[in-house]
Enzyme design. Structure first.
Site, PDB file in Angstrom:
ATOM      1  N   ARG A 180      -2.040  11.234  -2.736  1.00 19.70           N
ATOM      2  CA  ARG A 180      -0.613  11.129  -2.471  1.00 19.70           C
ATOM      3  C   ARG A 180      -0.032  12.503  -2.257  1.00 19.70           C
ATOM      4  NH1 ARG A 180       1.495   6.182  -3.903  1.00 19.70           N
ATOM      5  NH2 ARG A 180       3.739   6.433  -3.912  1.00 19.70           N
ATOM      6  N   GLU A 224       6.261  -1.336   2.036  1.00 17.90           N
ATOM      7  CA  GLU A 224       7.053  -2.395   1.426  1.00 17.90           C
ATOM      8  C   GLU A 224       8.507  -2.135   1.835  1.00 17.90           C
ATOM      9  OE1 GLU A 224       8.010  -4.215  -2.989  1.00 17.90           O
ATOM     10  OE2 GLU A 224       6.498  -2.639  -2.792  1.00 17.90           O
ATOM     11  N   LYS A 284      10.510   5.630  -4.070  1.00 14.50           N
ATOM     12  CA  LYS A 284      11.655   4.953  -3.450  1.00 14.50           C
ATOM     13  C   LYS A 284      12.670   4.511  -4.495  1.00 14.50           C
ATOM     14  CE  LYS A 284       8.841   2.423  -0.986  1.00 14.50           C
ATOM     15  NZ  LYS A 284       8.263   1.345  -0.200  1.00 14.50           N
TER      16      LYS A 284
HETATM   17  P1  ATP Z   1       6.980   4.590  -3.510  1.00 14.32           P
HETATM   18  O1  ATP Z   1       6.387   4.926  -4.824  1.00 14.32           O
HETATM   19  O2  ATP Z   1       7.636   5.740  -2.848  1.00 14.32           O
HETATM   20  O3  ATP Z   1       7.809   3.347  -3.542  1.00 14.32           O
HETATM   21  P2  ATP Z   1       4.897   3.043  -2.358  1.00 14.32           P
HETATM   22  O4  ATP Z   1       3.477   3.417  -2.368  1.00 14.32           O
HETATM   23  O5  ATP Z   1       5.331   1.940  -3.234  1.00 14.32           O
HETATM   24  O6  ATP Z   1       5.733   4.343  -2.579  1.00 14.32           O
HETATM   25  P3  ATP Z   1       4.847   1.671   0.096  1.00 14.32           P
HETATM   26  O7  ATP Z   1       5.980   1.237   0.937  1.00 14.32           O
HETATM   27  O8  ATP Z   1       4.069   0.619  -0.600  1.00 14.32           O
HETATM   28  O9  ATP Z   1       5.412   2.717  -0.916  1.00 14.32           O
HETATM   29  O10 ATP Z   1       3.887   2.627   0.927  1.00 14.32           O
HETATM   30  C1  ATP Z   1       3.350   2.376   2.180  1.00 14.32           C
HETATM   31  C2  ATP Z   1       2.159   3.263   2.360  1.00 14.32           C
HETATM   32  O11 ATP Z   1       2.524   4.630   2.226  1.00 14.32           O
HETATM   33  C3  ATP Z   1       1.076   2.994   1.327  1.00 14.32           C
HETATM   34  O12 ATP Z   1      -0.157   2.946   1.978  1.00 14.32           O
HETATM   35  C4  ATP Z   1       1.170   4.162   0.393  1.00 14.32           C
HETATM   36  O13 ATP Z   1      -0.062   4.430  -0.168  1.00 14.32           O
HETATM   37  C5  ATP Z   1       1.676   5.280   1.307  1.00 14.32           C
HETATM   38  N1  ATP Z   1       2.431   6.286   0.537  1.00 14.32           N
HETATM   39  C6  ATP Z   1       3.510   6.074  -0.237  1.00 14.32           C
HETATM   40  N2  ATP Z   1       3.891   7.220  -0.837  1.00 14.32           N
HETATM   41  C7  ATP Z   1       3.025   8.177  -0.443  1.00 14.32           C
HETATM   42  C8  ATP Z   1       2.875   9.579  -0.715  1.00 14.32           C
HETATM   43  N3  ATP Z   1       3.709  10.219  -1.537  1.00 14.32           N
HETATM   44  N4  ATP Z   1       1.862  10.239  -0.106  1.00 14.32           N
HETATM   45  C9  ATP Z   1       1.033   9.612   0.740  1.00 14.32           C
HETATM   46  N5  ATP Z   1       1.111   8.314   1.035  1.00 14.32           N
HETATM   47  C10 ATP Z   1       2.093   7.586   0.456  1.00 14.32           C
HETATM   48 MG    MG Z   2       4.871   0.027  -3.284  1.00 12.76          MG
END
Ligand code: ATP
Ligand code: MG
Length: 560
Positions: free
Chosen positions: A267, A42, A277
């Site tokens: 994760r 995102e 983020k």
């Molecule tokens: P955040 O909580 O940091 O905003 P998010 O999951 O909302 O993380 P996205 O931009 O939606 O962030 O993530 C893109 C991809 O990265 C998704 O497939 C998500 O599952 C993966 N991802 C995000 N954070 C992690 C993590 N800590 N470990 C492994 N994969 C991750």
């Molecule tokens: Mg997200």
């Protein structure tokens, strides 16, 4: 869309590989098809080391199976500015060494199709417009023994079609109504209790502007995005496990061009830092750090600026493995992976961080001699460089003490010390200023020990680094510690901002470094002997060199 593929099965590895192997094998759901994955960030922040794990899995699986991986901006949430984040995401993935070629997509490009799929569901009697407010939805969600309720569930299809179209046309204010999937109000999985799949939102979207005022929810949008792109394996993190039945429901109930399989993995968390983020953005916006690329941040741009190499991060992601249990990895393991890479690849130089002058009183005033030293003892092919030596040099202030302490082998009056690669010198004393602070250290050199060898085999325990006081460059060096004092700063009710480490950044402005680094630019990695691994900072100029300590040497090393 998936294509023919004649790549052989990959030997059994982690469970994701096993699932994929199963699917492409004879009789599997993707028999003979190209494996196709995607990385769907995102664009609402910079990528962090957790994303690196996902990137290595998404692109890595495609690579392993001779398949493809798309880069898709998951931008179904309307926001205004995202360009900075999108550019940074692309840069970071390329930096890690992965390539999406021409397969770069925006989920927002599929809004029209998503809308049509929603209409299809309404027509099939599988979705309805619900006029409960978000609060009422919550109140009516039931519990394990009581089903959820909505008085709008059985409204006629025609009515839902009409209302949904009018929602799209902007006739209703935000929150006035939603579109819900008609699944199972009594499901033990609350995600299946008629989840909202569309809501009204009047924030302009960074790409589609005001074209839409209704937006699909993640659980509805994501499977459609995957299906449109012909994704075979939709790899995501564990929190989506309970959403998988909904993912499958959407695919099964729309006229889907294909049937992607969602597989979840754990994760990544790392101790003494935060990974969401939203929290990282708060650190930036509230000035706790100096930007997303602050070398203390777990962002990829922060790690890059700190001196992390793509190889070290990929190696880290490979070695932490893939599992189904969320776990926190020690920060020191990430550092370990970097050290391994830099030990192999960083040039050795000498830099004195907290200088004090050493005067070699029996060395001629105007003499300068040179020594040829190895750039990297691990890699003979990195060649030699020339360093100069004269009557005065800089040593670390901490390498001198006035009185002998047990186990201390460096400078104190009467002790012999090796100036690395130069001479053995014997400390004769020091000079202090009016406050009693040592300002100069004195020694006499032994001309027979050129190169640092003792011809008579006498034992000299301490070896210190030094920089010729006639030939050096001034440098600023920035040292870092953990950003948080607590290993788990955001677990439970903790407010991570309460655990900011006040000494996470130390700036040393008066460092002396050997001339050989003149003109150095990023990415050049150094080992400052005895002090750790360092990398040129992006603020560095030819007039003012700035280095970041990427990682210290192993503790054990210093004691030698
Ligand atoms: P955040 O909580 O940091 O905003 P998010 O999951 O909302 O993380 P996205 O931009 O939606 O962030 O993530 C893109 C991809 O990265 C998704 O497939 C998500 O599952 C993966 N991802 C995000 N954070 C992690 C993590 N800590 N470990 C492994 N994969 C991750
Ligand atoms: Mg997200």
């Amino acid at each position: 869309m998936a294509e023919e593929n004649n790549v052989a099965e990959v030997a059994a590895g982690n469970f994701i590989e096993d699932f994929i192997n199963e699917d492409i094998a004879e009789g599997g759901m993707y028999e003979g098809k190209t494996v196709h994955t995607r990385f769907p960030p995102e664009p609402n922040g910079y990528l962090h080391i957790g994303h690196a794990k996902a990137i290595c899995i998404d692109f890595g699986m495609a690579e392993k199976f001779g398949g493809k991986c798309n880069l898709r901006m998951d931008d179904t949430n309307p926001t205004k500015e995202d360009v900075e984040y999108i550019d940074a995401i692309e840069e970071d993935i390329k930096w890690l060494g992965f390539d999406w070629e021409d397969r770069f997509y925006f989920a927002s490009e599929y809004f029209e199709q998503m809308y049509e799929y929603a209409v299809e569901l309404i027509k099939k009697g599988l979705a309805y417009v619900c006029e409960l407010t978000p609060e009422q939805v919550r109140e009516n969600r039931g519990d394990l023994t009581t089903p959820a309720k909505s008085p709008y569930r059985d409204r006629p299809i025609e009515e839902s079609l009409d209302l949904f179209e009018r929602m799209k046309n902007g006739e209703f204010e935000e929150g006035r109504m939603t579109l819900r999937a008609k699944i199972d109000l009594a499901s033990g999985n609350f995600n299946m209790r008629d989840p909202v799949i569309y809501r009204i939102n009047r924030i302009p979207h960074h790409r589609t502007g005001n074209t839409w005022c209704i937006y699909p929810m993640y659980d509805f949008a994501h499977p459609i995005e995957d299906a449109i792109e012909g994704i075979t394996h939709s790899l995501c993190t564990l929190e989506f496990e309970a959403h998988r039945p909904l993912y499958d429901w959407v695919i099964d109930n729309i006229t889907s061009p294909c049937k992607p399989r969602q597989i979840e993995f754990s994760r990544l968390g790392i101790n003494n830092t935060v990974m969401s983020k939203r929290k990282l953005r708060q650190l930036v916006e509230d000035g706790y750090v100096n930007g997303w690329d602050d070398p203390r941040m777990p962002t990829l741009c922060g790690l890059r600026r700190r001196g992390y190499t793509p190889a070290s991060i990929r190696n880290f992601c490979e070695r932490i493995g893939v599992s189904k249990t969320n776990s926190t990895v020690e920060y020191s393991f990430l550092e370990h992976c970097l050290r391994e890479d830099l030990n192999e690849n960083a040039k050795r130089v000498m830099c004195v961080l907290n200088p004090i002058k050493l005067i070699i009183t029996n060395y001629p005033e105007d003499k300068t001699e040179t020594f040829d030293v190895e750039n990297n003892p691990q890699k003979a092919e990195d060649g030699m460089r020339t360093i100069t030596f004269s009557r005065e040099c800089y040593i670390e202030a901490e390498d001198f003490i006035e009185e002998k302490v047990k186990g201390y082998n460096r400078f104190y009056p009467g002790n012999e010390v090796r100036l690395k690669s130069a001479y053995i010198v014997k400390c004769t004393g020091c000079k202090k200023d009016e406050n009693g602070k040592v300002v100069e250290v004195y020694a006499e050199y032994d001309p027979e020990t050129r190169g640092g060898d003792t011809p008579d085999g006498r034992k000299v325990r301490g070896t210190v680094h030094w920089v010729d006081a006639k030939n050096y460059i001034d440098a600023e060096v920035r040292l870092y510690e953990n950003l948080f004092t607590d290993p788990e700063p955001d677990v439970g009710d903790k407010n991570f901002l309460d655990y900011i480490n006040p000494t996470s950044l130390t700036i040393l402005e008066n460092c002396k470094i050997e001339k050989s680094v003149e003109g150095a630019e990023y990415p050049t990695f150094y080992q400052f002997m005895r002090m750790g691994y360092f990398c040129i900072d992006k603020d560095s100029t030819t007039d003012k060199l700035i280095f970041n300590r990427s990682v210290s040497l192993k503790d054990g090393y210093k004691k030698k």
